[in-house]
Design an enzyme around this catalytic site. Structure first.
Site, mmCIF file in Angstrom:
data_model
loop_
_atom_site.group_PDB
_atom_site.id
_atom_site.type_symbol
_atom_site.label_atom_id
_atom_site.label_comp_id
_atom_site.label_asym_id
_atom_site.label_seq_id
_atom_site.Cartn_x
_atom_site.Cartn_y
_atom_site.Cartn_z
ATOM 1 N N ARG A 100 0.837 -1.256 -0.101
ATOM 2 C CA ARG A 100 0.028 0.067 0.012
ATOM 3 C C ARG A 100 0.966 1.333 -0.156
ATOM 4 O O ARG A 100 1.566 1.613 1.007
ATOM 5 C CB ARG A 100 -0.874 0.000 1.172
ATOM 6 N N HIS A 127 -7.315 0.717 -6.496
ATOM 7 C CA HIS A 127 -7.189 0.071 -5.400
ATOM 8 C C HIS A 127 -7.890 -1.323 -5.695
ATOM 9 O O HIS A 127 -9.301 -1.875 -5.821
ATOM 10 C CB HIS A 127 -8.630 0.717 -4.255
ATOM 11 N N GLN A 130 -9.793 -3.923 -3.735
ATOM 12 C CA GLN A 130 -11.173 -3.424 -3.475
ATOM 13 C C GLN A 130 -12.306 -3.504 -4.381
ATOM 14 O O GLN A 130 -13.302 -4.185 -4.378
ATOM 15 C CB GLN A 130 -11.190 -2.009 -3.035
ATOM 16 N N ASP A 221 -17.558 6.352 -1.231
ATOM 17 C CA ASP A 221 -16.015 6.397 -0.663
ATOM 18 C C ASP A 221 -15.888 7.663 0.007
ATOM 19 O O ASP A 221 -16.629 8.775 -0.005
ATOM 20 C CB ASP A 221 -15.031 6.008 -1.653
ATOM 21 N N CYS A 260 -16.387 1.195 0.500
ATOM 22 C CA CYS A 260 -15.114 0.556 0.784
ATOM 23 C C CYS A 260 -14.661 0.577 2.356
ATOM 24 O O CYS A 260 -13.941 -0.233 2.667
ATOM 25 C CB CYS A 260 -14.059 0.853 -0.268
ATOM 26 N N ARG A 288 -13.252 -8.896 0.952
ATOM 27 C CA ARG A 288 -12.004 -8.559 0.681
ATOM 28 C C ARG A 288 -10.858 -9.618 0.856
ATOM 29 O O ARG A 288 -10.081 -10.047 0.114
ATOM 30 C CB ARG A 288 -11.382 -7.336 1.742
HETATM 31 N N1 CP Z 1 -11.045 -0.361 2.469
HETATM 32 C C1 CP Z 1 -9.732 -0.465 2.925
HETATM 33 O O1 CP Z 1 -8.913 -0.744 2.093
HETATM 34 O O2 CP Z 1 -9.688 -0.303 4.019
HETATM 35 P P1 CP Z 1 -8.499 0.059 4.999
HETATM 36 O O3 CP Z 1 -7.817 1.189 4.508
HETATM 37 O O4 CP Z 1 -8.745 -0.039 6.420
HETATM 38 O O5 CP Z 1 -7.251 -1.167 4.693
HETATM 39 N N1 NVA Z 2 -10.045 6.557 -1.489
HETATM 40 C C1 NVA Z 2 -9.890 6.046 -0.257
HETATM 41 C C2 NVA Z 2 -9.835 4.686 -0.052
HETATM 42 C C3 NVA Z 2 -9.596 4.093 1.321
HETATM 43 C C4 NVA Z 2 -9.588 2.650 1.407
HETATM 44 C C5 NVA Z 2 -8.367 6.656 0.175
HETATM 45 O O1 NVA Z 2 -7.397 6.402 -0.851
HETATM 46 O O2 NVA Z 2 -7.967 6.676 1.270
#
Ligand code: CP
Ligand code: NVA
Length: 302
Positions: A100, A127, A130, A221, A260, A288
């Site tokens: 990430r 993502h 997701q 989101d 999400c 997930r």
């Molecule tokens: N949806 C998602 O990726 O959640 P987190 O940021 O908690 O991993």
């Molecule tokens: N769009 C959000 C998704 C979090 C899972 C972010 O990038 O923070």
């Protein structure tokens, strides 16, 4: 399938296979309990996480594998040592790298130098885990994903991009409703228009919530993504008309709601809807884990 940086790396058949495997795993892990025995997977996080961190760790454990969690406390990617050296070292011990990252380019560098599969667990651009979990969740309610009409409402972001690509590959209809100046990336939109033209899908963009009428599912989101320091309060006036609440649900006629998470209750979604009968939000979070396990099994098979 060698890596998963974006759903664009996958064909329609590969997406459907992952969803089918995710559903199989969800039913019963017993036949897969040793599928990753002896395998170690590094999960790198440049940003916070609840769902991604726990679902990879617990999921890998269910397959008999071992998860190594790396946060930024022991030296950030490209800070204590280069991304190239991170990839070269991790490849000597681990069988896959899940990352990430702030910048999607970091994932491309990891992929360039790693000799093991690299999985994007969120970047500024995409993502994919997701998006795949979300279509798996929709597949639990729709036999034919090409018939789904998905309405995304809010900020055009990484999650929007992955949903748009998945919808376009699957031949589904997607409506993206954002305030002016908050639309998804123009290049990704163009790419999805082309993919949709090939698959029989449709992508519609609008700033008018009336465009959501007729959608089966509404998707929310956060209005401010990780890496953007804008206070949520600062954008509330702009985004307030785009909240998923009982009124918007009634206007759209949607029977399903996705988010999400992390959710900001009372901002992009009302608590009433999040906890209401149309909400598939916690199924989506559970899925997930199953789809990520399907991804890892597919990448590591053989
Ligand atoms: N949806 C998602 O990726 O959640 P987190 O940021 O908690 O991993
Ligand atoms: N769009 C959000 C998704 C979090 C899972 C972010 O990038 O923070």
């Amino acid at each position: 399938m060698q890596h998963l940086l974006t759903i664009n790396d996958l064909s329609q058949a590969e997406i459907l296979d992952l969803i089918a495997l995710g559903k199989t795993l969800k039913q019963d892990y017993t036949p897969y309990a040793q599928a990753l025995a002896g395998k170690s997977i590094a999960t790198i996080f440049e940003k916070p996480s609840l769902r991604t961190r726990v679902s990879f760790d617990v999921g890998i454990n269910k397959l008999g594998g071992h998860c190594v969690y790396l946060d930024q406390q022991n030296g950030g990617l490209g800070q204590r040592e280069s991304v190239q050296d991170f990839a070269l070292n991790l490849s000597r011990w681990c069988d896959a790298i899940v990352a990430r990252v702030f910048s999607h380019q970091t994932l491309e560098l990891l992929q360039q130098y790693a000799s093991v599969p690299v999985v994007n667990s969120l970047s500024d651009l995409y993502h994919p885990c997701q998006g795949l979990a979300d279509f798996m969740t929709l597949a639990e309610h729709h036999d034919d994903l090409s018939q789904v009409r998905l309405g995304y409402v809010g900020d055009g972001n990484n999650v929007t991009h992955s949903l748009m690509i998945a919808a376009a590959k699957l031949g589904a209809k997607m409506v993206v409703v954002c305030p002016p100046n908050h639309f998804p990336d123009g290049h990704v939109v163009q790419q999805c228009q082309q993919l949709a033209a090939q698959s029989g899908g449709q992508l519609l963009l609008s700033s008018d919530i009336a465009a959501l009428e007729g959608c089966h599912c509404l998707y929310a989101d956060t209005w401010v993504s990780m890496g953007d320091s804008t206070p949520l309060e600062q954008v509330t006036a702009t985004f307030a008309p785009y909240q998923i609440n009982a009124q918007l649900l009634a206007l759209s006629g949607a029977q399903q709601v996705l988010h999400c998470q992390p959710a900001h209750r009372g901002y992009e979604i009302s608590s009433e809807v999040m906890d209401g009968p149309q909400s598939l939000i916690f199924d989506q979070a559970e899925n997930r884990m199953h789809i990520q396990n399907a991804i890892l099994l597919t990448l590591l098979k053989g």
